[in-house]
Design an enzyme around this catalytic site. Sequence first.
Site, PDB file in Angstrom:
ATOM      1  CE1 TYR A  23      -2.763  -2.918   0.443  1.00  0.00           C
ATOM      2  CE2 TYR A  23      -3.868  -2.219   2.615  1.00  0.00           C
ATOM      3  CZ  TYR A  23      -3.794  -2.809   1.629  1.00  0.00           C
ATOM      4  OH  TYR A  23      -5.042  -3.815   2.376  1.00  0.00           O
ATOM      5  CG  HIS A  63      -1.080  -8.778   0.209  1.00  0.00           C
ATOM      6  ND1 HIS A  63      -0.789  -7.191   0.527  1.00  0.00           N
ATOM      7  CD2 HIS A  63      -2.570  -8.453   0.346  1.00  0.00           C
ATOM      8  CE1 HIS A  63      -1.491  -6.940   0.264  1.00  0.00           C
ATOM      9  NE2 HIS A  63      -2.607  -7.445   0.135  1.00  0.00           N
TER      10      HIS A  63
END
Length: 298
Positions: free
Chosen positions: A70, A128
Amino acid sequence: MVLYAKPACYRLTPDSGEHVLGIPDITLHDGLTFPVITFGTYKLNGIAGMEAMVSALDVGYHALDSAFNYENEGAVGHAVRKSGKKREDLRIASKLPGRHHDYNEALTTIEESLYRAQLDYYDLYYIHWPNPKVGKYVEAWQALIEAKKRGYVRSIAVCNFLPEHLEKLQKETGVLPSINQIELSPYFPQDEMRALHKKLNILTQSWSPLGRANKLLQDPLIQKIAQRLNKSTVQVILRWHHQLGCVPIPKAASKEHQISNMDIFDFSLTEQDMKDMATLARPDGRSHGQDPATYEEF
Ligand SMILES: NC(=O)c1ccc[n+]([C@@H]2O[C@H](COP(=O)([O-])OP(=O)(O)OC[C@H]3O[C@@H](n4cnc5c(N)ncnc54)[C@H](OP(=O)(O)O)[C@@H]3O)[C@@H](O)[C@H]2O)c1
């Protein structure tokens, strides 16, 4: 400023008389306490993103989701310090990207995550995506186990793992994640994954719990329930996650949305509401078709 809690709905009223909400905690299988709503931070970057996170911490969220990919771990760490909250009262998370599943690279990446945030530890660190075609998620998991031993992270978890991936972790390492963070919304309720998590004592965390504010927010059935309860459609959706036993991660840039998204503890959906909402499930209910069996992210 003295805060006191009314247990029924976790409303806190500071001396100023301003209405502040609180979020109750649950306990993960490894003993870490964790709030029943997490604040989502995807797309919250730079100063504006950091300010949105400070606002979220200020109104009462105490868990921030994040990820190496991110590119906002710096903003997260800055928000933690600017908030003035005690570090031990917060739950800060990040995630290992698919390109760093090699054991040594994974450990170095976690160290880099810590440097980026200028934190001494993360409360949670996730893989992730499993990226099964690459086939290195067990190696990445072994690195997370080592990271926990070294004190880099307090609890280790995964995202987007399918039953076969969880089974492989258990078989090859004997260690199961505390959380599996998966896409989950009324259009994609993930009944089988939730049942498996319950059996394995893994917490289900719902990403894109509002379907990324797509047509879900205009769904006529949810609107009807919301009208009857005098709540917003978003509040009904978040309450639905809560009553399923899942921890939603709503992302909201504005303070107004942040506050209303926490205000879900003074009403309940009836059994009939839950049954009616179960009819909204659809096989193509994922918001962007990201099936972890084939979708890869690096
Ligand atoms: N592990 C993974 O693979 C994965 C994947 C995706 C996401 N995530 C995590 O899950 C979090 C949430 O998912 P998401 O960001 O994709 O989507 P989401 O939380 O389902 O939806 C976010 C959208 O909803 C809007 N919104 C929030 N509260 C609202 C309200 N009360 N009324 C109307 N609109 C509202 C937001 O607008 P405003 O911002 O303008 O308020 C934003 O446009 C992410 O931020 C990230 O932390 C994880």
